[in-house]
Design a protein around this motif. Structure first.
Motif, PDB file in Angstrom:
ATOM      1  N   LEU A   1      -4.286  -1.619  12.593  1.00 20.35           N
ATOM      2  CA  LEU A   1      -4.899  -0.384  13.082  1.00 20.35           C
ATOM      3  C   LEU A   1      -3.851   0.556  13.685  1.00 20.35           C
ATOM      4  N   LYS A   2      -2.855  -0.018  14.372  1.00 19.70           N
ATOM      5  CA  LYS A   2      -1.805   0.805  14.988  1.00 19.70           C
ATOM      6  C   LYS A   2      -0.820   1.349  13.962  1.00 19.70           C
ATOM      7  N   ALA A   3      -0.817   0.763  12.763  1.00 22.55           N
ATOM      8  CA  ALA A   3       0.091   1.265  11.727  1.00 22.55           C
ATOM      9  C   ALA A   3      -0.242   2.699  11.332  1.00 22.55           C
ATOM     10  N   ARG A   4      -1.433   3.167  11.685  1.00 25.79           N
ATOM     11  CA  ARG A   4      -1.804   4.555  11.390  1.00 25.79           C
ATOM     12  C   ARG A   4      -0.939   5.551  12.160  1.00 25.79           C
ATOM     13  N   ASN A   5      -0.249   5.049  13.184  1.00 30.12           N
ATOM     14  CA  ASN A   5       0.598   5.923  13.997  1.00 30.12           C
ATOM     15  C   ASN A   5       2.015   6.054  13.455  1.00 30.12           C
ATOM     16  N   GLU A   6       2.332   5.323  12.393  1.00 28.64           N
ATOM     17  CA  GLU A   6       3.665   5.406  11.799  1.00 28.64           C
ATOM     18  C   GLU A   6       3.865   6.767  11.126  1.00 28.64           C
ATOM     19  N   GLU A   7       5.115   7.166  11.016  1.00 32.06           N
ATOM     20  CA  GLU A   7       5.417   8.441  10.368  1.00 32.06           C
ATOM     21  C   GLU A   7       5.414   8.288   8.848  1.00 32.06           C
ATOM     22  N   ASN A   8       5.114   9.380   8.167  1.00 33.75           N
ATOM     23  CA  ASN A   8       5.218   9.461   6.705  1.00 33.75           C
ATOM     24  C   ASN A   8       4.402   8.391   5.986  1.00 33.75           C
ATOM     25  N   LEU A   9       3.173   8.164   6.446  1.00 29.04           N
ATOM     26  CA  LEU A   9       2.302   7.200   5.786  1.00 29.04           C
ATOM     27  C   LEU A   9       1.894   7.698   4.408  1.00 29.04           C
ATOM     28  N   ASN A  10       1.879   6.787   3.424  1.00 31.92           N
ATOM     29  CA  ASN A  10       1.303   7.159   2.140  1.00 31.92           C
ATOM     30  C   ASN A  10      -0.223   7.036   2.230  1.00 31.92           C
ATOM     31  N   ASP A  11      -0.924   7.512   1.211  1.00 31.55           N
ATOM     32  CA  ASP A  11      -2.388   7.541   1.272  1.00 31.55           C
ATOM     33  C   ASP A  11      -2.979   6.138   1.382  1.00 31.55           C
ATOM     34  N   GLU A  12      -2.383   5.175   0.699  1.00 32.32           N
ATOM     35  CA  GLU A  12      -2.913   3.812   0.768  1.00 32.32           C
ATOM     36  C   GLU A  12      -2.787   3.252   2.180  1.00 32.32           C
ATOM     37  N   ASP A  13      -1.635   3.451   2.802  1.00 23.96           N
ATOM     38  CA  ASP A  13      -1.445   2.944   4.161  1.00 23.96           C
ATOM     39  C   ASP A  13      -2.363   3.642   5.157  1.00 23.96           C
ATOM     40  N   LYS A  14      -2.641   4.912   4.921  1.00 24.82           N
ATOM     41  CA  LYS A  14      -3.605   5.618   5.782  1.00 24.82           C
ATOM     42  C   LYS A  14      -4.967   4.947   5.689  1.00 24.82           C
ATOM     43  N   TYR A  15      -5.350   4.573   4.468  1.00 25.68           N
ATOM     44  CA  TYR A  15      -6.638   3.915   4.299  1.00 25.68           C
ATOM     45  C   TYR A  15      -6.629   2.509   4.903  1.00 25.68           C
ATOM     46  N   LEU A  16      -5.613   1.718   4.604  1.00 29.11           N
ATOM     47  CA  LEU A  16      -5.561   0.345   5.094  1.00 29.11           C
ATOM     48  C   LEU A  16      -5.603   0.280   6.614  1.00 29.11           C
ATOM     49  N   SER A  17      -4.966   1.236   7.273  1.00 30.18           N
ATOM     50  CA  SER A  17      -4.903   1.226   8.743  1.00 30.18           C
ATOM     51  C   SER A  17      -6.085   1.929   9.397  1.00 30.18           C
ATOM     52  N   SER A  18      -7.005   2.447   8.587  1.00 32.29           N
ATOM     53  CA  SER A  18      -8.220   3.054   9.135  1.00 32.29           C
ATOM     54  C   SER A  18      -9.198   1.945   9.533  1.00 32.29           C
ATOM     55  N   ASP A  19     -10.209   2.297  10.291  1.00 35.96           N
ATOM     56  CA  ASP A  19     -11.234   1.308  10.664  1.00 35.96           C
ATOM     57  C   ASP A  19     -11.885   0.717   9.411  1.00 35.96           C
ATOM     58  N   GLU A  20     -12.249   1.585   8.484  1.00 36.29           N
ATOM     59  CA  GLU A  20     -12.904   1.127   7.255  1.00 36.29           C
ATOM     60  C   GLU A  20     -11.968   0.246   6.427  1.00 36.29           C
ATOM     61  N   GLY A  21     -10.699   0.668   6.314  1.00 38.04           N
ATOM     62  CA  GLY A  21      -9.748  -0.082   5.515  1.00 38.04           C
ATOM     63  C   GLY A  21      -9.463  -1.456   6.090  1.00 38.04           C
ATOM     64  N   THR A  22      -9.333  -1.527   7.405  1.00 35.95           N
ATOM     65  CA  THR A  22      -9.077  -2.814   8.051  1.00 35.95           C
ATOM     66  C   THR A  22     -10.256  -3.764   7.852  1.00 35.95           C
ATOM     67  N   GLU A  23     -11.468  -3.239   7.963  1.00 42.94           N
ATOM     68  CA  GLU A  23     -12.650  -4.069   7.714  1.00 42.94           C
ATOM     69  C   GLU A  23     -12.657  -4.567   6.279  1.00 42.94           C
ATOM     70  N   TRP A  24     -12.318  -3.696   5.337  1.00 45.12           N
ATOM     71  CA  TRP A  24     -12.272  -4.097   3.929  1.00 45.12           C
ATOM     72  C   TRP A  24     -11.245  -5.205   3.708  1.00 45.12           C
ATOM     73  N   VAL A  25     -10.082  -5.113   4.350  1.00 47.00           N
ATOM     74  CA  VAL A  25      -9.059  -6.148   4.232  1.00 47.00           C
ATOM     75  C   VAL A  25      -9.611  -7.500   4.652  1.00 47.00           C
ATOM     76  N   VAL A  26     -10.246  -7.564   5.816  1.00 44.14           N
ATOM     77  CA  VAL A  26     -10.767  -8.840   6.331  1.00 44.14           C
ATOM     78  C   VAL A  26     -11.868  -9.375   5.424  1.00 44.14           C
ATOM     79  N   ARG A  27     -12.788  -8.510   4.999  1.00 43.54           N
ATOM     80  CA  ARG A  27     -13.885  -8.958   4.140  1.00 43.54           C
ATOM     81  C   ARG A  27     -13.371  -9.473   2.799  1.00 43.54           C
ATOM     82  N   THR A  28     -12.342  -8.841   2.265  1.00 43.93           N
ATOM     83  CA  THR A  28     -11.815  -9.252   0.966  1.00 43.93           C
ATOM     84  C   THR A  28     -11.107 -10.595   1.071  1.00 43.93           C
TER      85      THR A  28
END
Length: 281
Positions: free
Chosen positions: A234-261
């Motif tokens: 979740l804190k990775a969203r604060n990194e600089e120059n995030l690509n679109d995938e990393d923005k999604y993975l570090s979002s609340d929704e993306g993190t939930e998807w990671v755990v569920r998968t």
């Protein structure tokens, strides 16, 4: 010189299931791969899916399944070599899997990492293996050690703030060398490579957290550590120059998807094991 195990010792070692678990059936594997990869494509998170799938299979100790995953992602038909995708795409995915498996050693140790890296290597075609990096870029030298420690400390702070100092001191109290080892290991293995995406197989800061979550979730019963690395993603969203995938993975929704998968893959590959255990009751 000792060349053979004493018969009594050899027999004793064989009593406690020394072999890794076999891979589930291809039908079961391909079903969960297809289902979860389609979800990943919908979310533009295919790299995250490949990383979490690699680390989940590694942690469940099914080394041959890494080879099946490799063939699944590099061929239109996993059973047909002639359906393999372009060499560049295949090498990219093989390098990503290899790097994800290496980073898993931080969380679940050397033995399973050796077995799964071997399972992956055994599946690689000669031209793919020839194209993978052979020289180490992680060797500690007097010239690199300070940068390695600084990189490890920066990653530590990024994951654990605002509790980074408190946790650092707590682990140092457990053993004076423990926290030093962790920081060096973070800098050497877990952090993104020094030259970033210029290096083959580099995993971003967010993908490194996906490694931690996949291994710890699949391992189970390590709740505090899992929670820490979920916060890390979740804190990775604060990194600089995030690509679109990393923005999604570090979002609340993306993190939930990671755990569920991860859970979906674990349930699919361990269901036969669970059935076996019930049969013994």
């Amino acid at each position: 010189m000792v060349k053979h195990l004493p018969p009594a010792v050899k027999h004793l070692l064989a009593l406690r299931n020394p072999e890794a678990w076999p891979s589930p059936s291809l039908g079961k594997l391909h079903s969960v791969f297809n289902r979860t990869l389609n979800e990943a494509k919908h979310r533009n998170a295919e790299n995250g899916w490949l990383v979490l799938s690699t680390c989940t299979l590694l942690t469940t100790n099914r080394p041959s399944s890494l080879g099946h995953l490799y063939r699944f992602v590099t061929r239109s038909d996993p059973n047909l070599l002639e359906s393999r995708k372009s060499l560049a795409e295949v090498v990219y995915k093989a390098a990503l899997m290899r790097e994800a498996a290496l980073k898993s050693v931080i969380f679940v140790g050397v033995p399973r990492t050796i077995l799964s890296l071997t399972g992956l290597k055994d599946a690689l075609e000669e031209d793919v293996y020839a194209a993978l990096r052979k020289n180490s870029i992680r060797e500690a030298t007097p010239q690199t050690i300070e940068a390695t420690v600084a990189r490890g400390q920066a990653l530590w702070n990024s994951i654990y703030q605002p509790h980074a100092v408190k946790l650092y001191n707590k682990l140092g109290d457990l053993h004076p060398d423990f926290i030093k080892f962790i920081i060096q290991a973070y800098g050497t293995v877990l952090a993104p490579l020094p030259r970033g995406d210029l290096e083959q197989g580099n995993l971003t800061r967010a993908l490194g957290s996906v490694v931690g979550i996949a291994t710890l979730r699949a391992e189970s019963r390590v709740g505090p550590q899992l929670i820490s690395h979920v916060f890390g993603l979740l804190k990775a969203r604060n990194e600089e120059n995030l690509n679109d995938e990393d923005k999604y993975l570090s979002s609340d929704e993306g993190t939930e998807w990671v755990v569920r998968t991860i859970d979906e893959i674990v349930d699919a590959v361990t269901s036969e094991e669970a059935s076996l255990a019930k049969g013994k009751l």
